[in-house]
Design an enzyme around this catalytic site. Structure first.
Site, PDB file in Angstrom:
ATOM      1  N   ARG A  80       0.856  -1.192   0.000  1.00  0.00           N
ATOM      2  CA  ARG A  80       0.000   0.000   0.000  1.00  0.00           C
ATOM      3  C   ARG A  80       0.891   1.240   0.000  1.00  0.00           C
ATOM      4  O   ARG A  80       1.687   1.422   0.920  1.00  0.00           O
ATOM      5  CB  ARG A  80      -0.881  -0.007   1.251  1.00  0.00           C
ATOM      6  CG  ARG A  80      -1.658   1.267   1.508  1.00  0.00           C
ATOM      7  CD  ARG A  80      -2.517   1.139   2.786  1.00  0.00           C
ATOM      8  NE  ARG A  80      -3.289   2.334   3.024  1.00  0.00           N
ATOM      9  CZ  ARG A  80      -3.028   3.248   3.962  1.00  0.00           C
ATOM     10  NH1 ARG A  80      -1.985   3.117   4.756  1.00  0.00           N
ATOM     11  NH2 ARG A  80      -3.794   4.302   4.101  1.00  0.00           N
ATOM     12  N   HIS A 124      -2.597  10.948   0.899  1.00  0.00           N
ATOM     13  CA  HIS A 124      -2.066  10.716   2.244  1.00  0.00           C
ATOM     14  C   HIS A 124      -1.411  12.028   2.691  1.00  0.00           C
ATOM     15  O   HIS A 124      -0.200  12.093   2.913  1.00  0.00           O
ATOM     16  CB  HIS A 124      -1.094   9.538   2.227  1.00  0.00           C
ATOM     17  CG  HIS A 124      -0.810   8.938   3.577  1.00  0.00           C
ATOM     18  ND1 HIS A 124      -0.980   7.597   3.857  1.00  0.00           N
ATOM     19  CD2 HIS A 124      -0.360   9.482   4.735  1.00  0.00           C
ATOM     20  CE1 HIS A 124      -0.636   7.351   5.125  1.00  0.00           C
ATOM     21  NE2 HIS A 124      -0.251   8.493   5.678  1.00  0.00           N
ATOM     22  N   GLU A 169      -7.044   8.539   6.461  1.00  0.00           N
ATOM     23  CA  GLU A 169      -7.271   9.224   7.727  1.00  0.00           C
ATOM     24  C   GLU A 169      -7.665  10.687   7.562  1.00  0.00           C
ATOM     25  O   GLU A 169      -6.919  11.592   7.974  1.00  0.00           O
ATOM     26  CB  GLU A 169      -6.017   9.130   8.611  1.00  0.00           C
ATOM     27  CG  GLU A 169      -5.607   7.723   8.958  1.00  0.00           C
ATOM     28  CD  GLU A 169      -4.499   7.677  10.034  1.00  0.00           C
ATOM     29  OE1 GLU A 169      -3.986   8.736  10.417  1.00  0.00           O
ATOM     30  OE2 GLU A 169      -4.185   6.572  10.491  1.00  0.00           O
ATOM     31  N   ASN A 298      -7.238   1.923  10.171  1.00  0.00           N
ATOM     32  CA  ASN A 298      -5.914   2.062  10.776  1.00  0.00           C
ATOM     33  C   ASN A 298      -6.088   2.064  12.281  1.00  0.00           C
ATOM     34  O   ASN A 298      -6.959   2.755  12.814  1.00  0.00           O
ATOM     35  CB  ASN A 298      -5.252   3.383  10.369  1.00  0.00           C
ATOM     36  CG  ASN A 298      -4.903   3.432   8.886  1.00  0.00           C
ATOM     37  OD1 ASN A 298      -5.047   2.432   8.176  1.00  0.00           O
ATOM     38  ND2 ASN A 298      -4.440   4.574   8.428  1.00  0.00           N
ATOM     39  N   TYR A 300      -3.828   2.042  16.088  1.00  0.00           N
ATOM     40  CA  TYR A 300      -2.578   2.043  16.862  1.00  0.00           C
ATOM     41  C   TYR A 300      -2.809   1.837  18.351  1.00  0.00           C
ATOM     42  O   TYR A 300      -2.101   1.083  18.989  1.00  0.00           O
ATOM     43  CB  TYR A 300      -1.799   3.347  16.614  1.00  0.00           C
ATOM     44  CG  TYR A 300      -1.249   3.400  15.212  1.00  0.00           C
ATOM     45  CD1 TYR A 300      -0.045   2.789  14.899  1.00  0.00           C
ATOM     46  CD2 TYR A 300      -1.969   3.993  14.171  1.00  0.00           C
ATOM     47  CE1 TYR A 300       0.452   2.783  13.602  1.00  0.00           C
ATOM     48  CE2 TYR A 300      -1.488   3.998  12.869  1.00  0.00           C
ATOM     49  CZ  TYR A 300      -0.278   3.391  12.594  1.00  0.00           C
ATOM     50  OH  TYR A 300       0.202   3.372  11.310  1.00  0.00           O
ATOM     51  N   GLU A 375      -3.391  -0.030   8.263  1.00  0.00           N
ATOM     52  CA  GLU A 375      -2.180   0.316   9.018  1.00  0.00           C
ATOM     53  C   GLU A 375      -2.295  -0.241  10.421  1.00  0.00           C
ATOM     54  O   GLU A 375      -3.346  -0.140  11.057  1.00  0.00           O
ATOM     55  CB  GLU A 375      -1.973   1.836   9.167  1.00  0.00           C
ATOM     56  CG  GLU A 375      -1.508   2.543   7.938  1.00  0.00           C
ATOM     57  CD  GLU A 375      -1.330   4.044   8.162  1.00  0.00           C
ATOM     58  OE1 GLU A 375      -1.061   4.468   9.308  1.00  0.00           O
ATOM     59  OE2 GLU A 375      -1.471   4.782   7.180  1.00  0.00           O
TER      60      GLU A 375
END
Ligand code: PNW
Length: 471
Positions: A80, A124, A169, A298, A300, A375
């Protein structure tokens, strides 16, 4: 929590890694590329750690063949990457630059030759500076320009790239770029945040329509969100409401119109002090709400939030660079708390249960929409030893825990099609410059030498066997 048996993934599960143009390419002034907002921002003193810029970054623009070779060596099935808008369409308007398109064509062909599926993200965060000079994302015109850009890239690469994502995002573009100002273009204007979020949503909708017209019918089109996993600090109603408000601002402001066709009513009320929402025109929500082939997520870390406590421990800004302005337009009083537990070098807590909850949530919201983790990964302060080896057991443990959560979700019936590890290479980590290392491949930023870390070998084992080893 982890079982003794290895966890076997579905045979067609897509194993990949992810990067983004500004974070790795460099060659900021070559072949007709003009500045994006991240060039301007990073060249402004005081904005990025140590004055770092993406001028050279990993020099991927010149070393992409080596990087594709590394991916092949690791056995990755997908990659990606994002396209730099100002490399392809320097002013953000008008005709395309052929050399810019040729770079991405060659990259896609290089991947395909090695059996690696290319997955394109159109945006992005590197908006052409010319479009910011005309007002940027708070202006409706930017969404219209994005649709033209999507058409250009779609027509140029649709014959070789089958997986397409419009935005990465949009939360970060709108809230960190125009709210807290810790990301480019560094503006701190509460109402502009809402306008930016809306025009990013509109850009997605118009972009999908342009891509559908430009791409072959079998192409898959989606969007990547970073929904918050907001946990109330206590079950007191005020804390539960704080979590609701943060969820509305960070997640549902996007997932509402993109996936369900309208903005949430509570969000409109929470932000009424900031804006009358007159930027939202009749027909916009329908234009935004396009059928999608997948949703990219995504993840985290989770967030712990509360109503104001009057304490000094909590921080009012989110974790990504502490600015003096809050990104939380209309909910500035919500406090963010440090969850207990192990942390990465970003200060982010390691908690795979958040990924499990996130996947469950979107599966229940949209049971028929395939999901990809676009991600997931961690920064650690990796050091190369005298023998030139980078041991990063913390990263292996982070990845193991999160892949375990992915597998448990699949077992529960969640339709997860693939996982893109962030990131292939150590790279320009936005406001943190080169001080945070997310790669499974170490990059020496003096020599630009690439060295796979222990985690790269470990991930190659998972990818090659389709199994997560028992621990
Ligand atoms: C994502 N936050 O950034 C991006 O997509 C990547 O480009 C980036 O390198 C990676 O995650 C690691 O940071 C984020 O403040 C930036 O919530 C900020 C936040 C989340 C993700």
């Amino acid at each position: 929590m982890t079982e003794k048996q290895p966890r076997v993934f579905p045979p067609d599960f897509l194993w990949g890694s992810a990067t983004a143009s500004y974070q790795i390419e460099g060659a900021a002034r070559e072949d007709g590329r003009t500045p994006s907002i991240w060039d301007t921002f990073s060249r402004t003193p005081g904005k990025v750690h140590a004055g770092d810029t993406g001028d050279v970054a990993c020099d991927h623009y010149h070393r992409w063949q080596e990087d594709v070779g590394l991916m092949a060596e690791l056995g990755l099935a997908a990659y990606r990457f994002s396209v730099s808008w100002s490399r392809v369409q320097p002013t953000g308007r008008g005709p395309a630059v052929q050399r810019g398109l040729d770079f991405y064509r060659a990259l896609a062909d290089g991947l395909l030759e090695r059996g690696i599926t290319p997955a394109i993200t159109l945006y992005h965060w590197d908006l052409p500076q010319d479009l910011e000079d005309s007002g940027g994302w708070p202006e409706r015109e930017t969404a219209e320009r994005f649709a033209e850009y999507a058409q250009i890239v779609g027509e140029a690469l649709g014959d070789r790239v089958a997986m397409w994502t419009t935005l990465n995002e949009p939360f970060c573009s709108a809230f960190l770029g125009y709210g807290s100002g810790v990301h480019a273009p560094g503006r701190t204007e509460p109402e502009s945040v809402l306008k930016a979020a809306h025009h990013l949503n509109l850009a997605h909708g118009l972009g999908v329509q342009a891509l559908r017209a430009a791409l072959p019918r079998n192409a898959e089109i989606g969007v990547t969100l970073n929904p918050v996993v907001a946990r109330p600090r206590t079950d007191a109603p005020a804390d539960v409401d704080a979590a609701r408000r943060i969820d509305a601002l960070q997640t549902r402001i996007f997932s509402g119109p993109l996936l369900h066709g309208s903005y949430p009513e509570d969000l409109r009320q929470d932000t009424a002090r900031v804006s009358d929402w007159s930027f939202l025109r009749a027909g916009d929500e329908a234009a935004i709400h396009q059928p999608l082939d997948f949703l990219g997520l995504n993840y985290y870390q989770p967030s712990v939030v509360s109503a104001p406590t009057g304490g000094s421990q909590a921080k009012r800004n989110d974790g990504h660079g502490s600015g003096t302005h809050s990104p939380w337009v209309g909910s500035e009083d919500v406090e963010f708390h440090l969850a207990p537990g192990e942390r990465t070098d970003m200060g982010w807590v390691v908690d795979p249960t958040g990924l499990y909850e996130l996947l469950q949530r979107f599966h229940s919201e949209l049971p028929n929409l395939p999901l990809y983790i676009t991600e997931n990964g961690a920064a650690f302060d990796d050091k190369m030893d005298a023998a030139g080896v980078v041991h990063d057991p913390e990263r292996i443990s982070y990845l193991h825990g999160h892949l375990d959560a992915v597998h448990r979700s699949i077992e529960q019936g969640v339709d997860i099609r693939g996982y893109f590890l962030w990131s292939l290479l150590d790279n320009f980590e936005w406001a943190y410059g080169y001080s945070k290392r997310f790669g499974v491949v170490h990059v020496d930023f003096d020599t630009l030498r690439r060295t796979p870390k222990a985690s790269a070998r470990w991930y190659a084992g998972v990818v090659g066997s389709g199994r997560l080893p028992a621990t």
